[in-house]
Scaffold this motif. Sequence first.
Motif, PDB file in Angstrom:
ATOM      1  N   ASN A  75       0.816  -1.225   0.000  1.00 56.74           N
ATOM      2  CA  ASN A  75       0.000   0.000   0.000  1.00 56.74           C
ATOM      3  C   ASN A  75       0.849   1.273   0.000  1.00 56.74           C
ATOM      4  N   VAL A  76       1.922   1.246  -0.763  1.00 61.20           N
ATOM      5  CA  VAL A  76       2.733   2.457  -0.914  1.00 61.20           C
ATOM      6  C   VAL A  76       1.911   3.506  -1.656  1.00 61.20           C
ATOM      7  N   GLU A  77       1.905   4.717  -1.142  1.00 60.95           N
ATOM      8  CA  GLU A  77       1.199   5.801  -1.827  1.00 60.95           C
ATOM      9  C   GLU A  77       2.034   6.261  -3.018  1.00 60.95           C
ATOM     10  N   VAL A  78       1.435   6.197  -4.211  1.00 64.98           N
ATOM     11  CA  VAL A  78       2.152   6.537  -5.439  1.00 64.98           C
ATOM     12  C   VAL A  78       1.384   7.617  -6.187  1.00 64.98           C
ATOM     13  N   TRP A  79       2.092   8.693  -6.533  1.00 70.04           N
ATOM     14  CA  TRP A  79       1.518   9.745  -7.369  1.00 70.04           C
ATOM     15  C   TRP A  79       2.126   9.629  -8.767  1.00 70.04           C
ATOM     16  N   LEU A  80       1.331   9.311  -9.755  1.00 64.85           N
ATOM     17  CA  LEU A  80       1.782   9.234 -11.133  1.00 64.85           C
ATOM     18  C   LEU A  80       1.386  10.496 -11.893  1.00 64.85           C
ATOM     19  N   ASN A  81       1.969  10.689 -13.080  1.00 65.11           N
ATOM     20  CA  ASN A  81       1.721  11.913 -13.857  1.00 65.11           C
ATOM     21  C   ASN A  81       1.928  13.149 -12.987  1.00 65.11           C
ATOM     22  N   SER A  82       2.945  13.083 -12.123  1.00 65.02           N
ATOM     23  CA  SER A  82       3.156  14.130 -11.116  1.00 65.02           C
ATOM     24  C   SER A  82       4.619  14.558 -11.091  1.00 65.02           C
ATOM     25  N   PRO A  83       5.020  15.456 -11.995  1.00 64.39           N
ATOM     26  CA  PRO A  83       6.416  15.896 -12.000  1.00 64.39           C
ATOM     27  C   PRO A  83       6.760  16.737 -10.784  1.00 64.39           C
ATOM     28  N   CYS A  84       7.969  16.516 -10.264  1.00 64.01           N
ATOM     29  CA  CYS A  84       8.492  17.377  -9.204  1.00 64.01           C
ATOM     30  C   CYS A  84       9.117  18.586  -9.882  1.00 64.01           C
ATOM     31  N   ILE A  85       8.654  19.770  -9.539  1.00 62.60           N
ATOM     32  CA  ILE A  85       9.119  20.981 -10.223  1.00 62.60           C
ATOM     33  C   ILE A  85      10.056  21.815  -9.363  1.00 62.60           C
ATOM     34  N   GLY A  86      10.329  21.343  -8.162  1.00 58.47           N
ATOM     35  CA  GLY A  86      11.271  22.086  -7.320  1.00 58.47           C
ATOM     36  C   GLY A  86      11.522  21.384  -6.006  1.00 58.47           C
ATOM     37  N   ILE A  87      12.752  21.516  -5.507  1.00 59.19           N
ATOM     38  CA  ILE A  87      13.122  20.963  -4.205  1.00 59.19           C
ATOM     39  C   ILE A  87      13.888  22.037  -3.448  1.00 59.19           C
ATOM     40  N   PHE A  88      13.613  22.143  -2.162  1.00 62.45           N
ATOM     41  CA  PHE A  88      14.281  23.124  -1.314  1.00 62.45           C
ATOM     42  C   PHE A  88      15.207  22.416  -0.336  1.00 62.45           C
ATOM     43  N   SER A  89      16.193  23.132   0.168  1.00 56.79           N
ATOM     44  CA  SER A  89      17.189  22.526   1.053  1.00 56.79           C
ATOM     45  C   SER A  89      16.592  22.043   2.367  1.00 56.79           C
ATOM     46  N   ASP A  90      15.396  22.541   2.708  1.00 56.22           N
ATOM     47  CA  ASP A  90      14.743  22.075   3.942  1.00 56.22           C
ATOM     48  C   ASP A  90      13.866  20.851   3.678  1.00 56.22           C
ATOM     49  N   LYS A  91      14.085  20.210   2.534  1.00 52.92           N
ATOM     50  CA  LYS A  91      13.426  18.954   2.144  1.00 52.92           C
ATOM     51  C   LYS A  91      11.947  19.123   1.820  1.00 52.92           C
ATOM     52  N   ARG A  92      11.556  20.307   1.397  1.00 52.66           N
ATOM     53  CA  ARG A  92      10.228  20.484   0.829  1.00 52.66           C
ATOM     54  C   ARG A  92      10.303  20.262  -0.678  1.00 52.66           C
ATOM     55  N   ALA A  93       9.307  19.550  -1.200  1.00 52.19           N
ATOM     56  CA  ALA A  93       9.265  19.270  -2.638  1.00 52.19           C
ATOM     57  C   ALA A  93       7.968  19.808  -3.215  1.00 52.19           C
ATOM     58  N   ALA A  94       8.084  20.560  -4.306  1.00 51.65           N
ATOM     59  CA  ALA A  94       6.916  21.085  -5.014  1.00 51.65           C
ATOM     60  C   ALA A  94       6.566  20.105  -6.132  1.00 51.65           C
ATOM     61  N   ILE A  95       5.357  19.567  -6.075  1.00 50.33           N
ATOM     62  CA  ILE A  95       4.954  18.511  -6.998  1.00 50.33           C
ATOM     63  C   ILE A  95       3.660  18.908  -7.689  1.00 50.33           C
ATOM     64  N   LEU A  96       3.654  18.838  -9.007  1.00 50.80           N
ATOM     65  CA  LEU A  96       2.457  19.142  -9.782  1.00 50.80           C
ATOM     66  C   LEU A  96       1.600  17.884  -9.831  1.00 50.80           C
ATOM     67  N   HIS A  97       0.541  17.873  -9.039  1.00 47.98           N
ATOM     68  CA  HIS A  97      -0.289  16.679  -8.867  1.00 47.98           C
ATOM     69  C   HIS A  97      -1.756  17.024  -9.106  1.00 47.98           C
ATOM     70  N   ASN A  98      -2.370  16.340 -10.077  1.00 47.17           N
ATOM     71  CA  ASN A  98      -3.769  16.586 -10.439  1.00 47.17           C
ATOM     72  C   ASN A  98      -4.021  18.060 -10.763  1.00 47.17           C
ATOM     73  N   GLY A  99      -3.066  18.667 -11.442  1.00 49.56           N
ATOM     74  CA  GLY A  99      -3.224  20.043 -11.892  1.00 49.56           C
ATOM     75  C   GLY A  99      -2.971  21.090 -10.831  1.00 49.56           C
ATOM     76  N   VAL A 100      -2.556  20.658  -9.642  1.00 47.17           N
ATOM     77  CA  VAL A 100      -2.312  21.589  -8.531  1.00 47.17           C
ATOM     78  C   VAL A 100      -0.888  21.378  -8.023  1.00 47.17           C
ATOM     79  N   THR A 101      -0.204  22.453  -7.680  1.00 47.58           N
ATOM     80  CA  THR A 101       1.129  22.332  -7.107  1.00 47.58           C
ATOM     81  C   THR A 101       1.019  22.050  -5.612  1.00 47.58           C
ATOM     82  N   GLU A 102       1.407  20.844  -5.230  1.00 46.54           N
ATOM     83  CA  GLU A 102       1.397  20.433  -3.835  1.00 46.54           C
ATOM     84  C   GLU A 102       2.810  20.569  -3.276  1.00 46.54           C
ATOM     85  N   VAL A 103       2.936  21.210  -2.127  1.00 47.97           N
ATOM     86  CA  VAL A 103       4.230  21.297  -1.456  1.00 47.97           C
ATOM     87  C   VAL A 103       4.238  20.276  -0.316  1.00 47.97           C
TER      88      VAL A 103
END
Length: 359
Positions: A75-103
Amino acid sequence: MKREVVIIGGGPAGLAAAIEAESRGCDVLLVDENRRAGGQLFKQLHKFFGSKAHSAGVRGIDIGRQLLQKTEELNVEVWLNSPCIGIFSDKRAAILHNGVTEVVEAEKLLICTGGAENPLRFPGWTLPGVMGAGAAQTMVNVGRVLPGKRILMVGSGNVGVIVAYQLMQAGADVVGIVEGMPKIGAYGVHAAKIRRAGIPFYLGYTIKEAKGTDKVEKAVIAQFQGGKIVEGTELETDVDVICVAVGLRPLSELAQMAGVRHGFVPELGGFMPLHDENMESSVPGIYVAGDTAGVEEASTAMDEGRLAAAAAAQALGHFPDEEAEKRKQEIRDRLESLRQGPFGERRMAAKERIVGKGV
């Protein structure tokens, strides 16, 4: 949104890492920009080498299916069709998921973005029909589309030789494999299949020119000595595709965005993130694995993913130290065995040279 372990890239390294981390009790999010995880595994029709632990004798596509099945069972949570568009040094990742940028805030972040094909520039290299060997492999093995009828392969490494054989199996006429060096770069078992099939190797040759109006129509090759084309040695042949297989480079843009220290290691593909013996980078809590951490084989990528995940699980308190150290050493021993022999020794030496540097 917070997760204990966020893995960017669902290829061999990312899938293996997700399974390792989830099985240790970590809260895992696996992110991939494609519509299906598995990466290069679903292009690889050949059987793997190594030991039973490395799925020796199993085809890459079947290993991919096994890994996907295991992620589903866990039951690993997997996000497909979801490019990572940015990573910050504090380990936050900006991910384009379902048309919305999720941090997503990660306690531990693992970057497994793989590698990219190196280009080769020559007159006519922008004509339609000139493509990377990996692109041709994707077309024929994933898209079930033959890229051309008469194909010239440039580069005799494992990628070039394996893809040439797969194109031949799919019905293409592979007119030859061109190699600038005086010897074949691929494993003997792959090269032998090509020779048995009657495909010639042009050793000490390179591509001089692609000819055509709106697409590739002819390829001109010539002898290559001392870094220069030898005039008067040209050979011309009719082709509609020229495949280029001249190596891969680590895809490390996200690691660069996060401030990870890099170094230039030609044996492993060039400019790449540096890491320690646990695959942890110079930024605490950010790990790298697979071709991102140096271009090698899919078997190596999977074990690097497992090593990084085991280290992350240990750091998060999910993996008792004694058990974790035993597991990590077991994986390191397997990695060392994969790097034995004439093809792996230089990579092993390179890995030993960079581990811990600047971390």
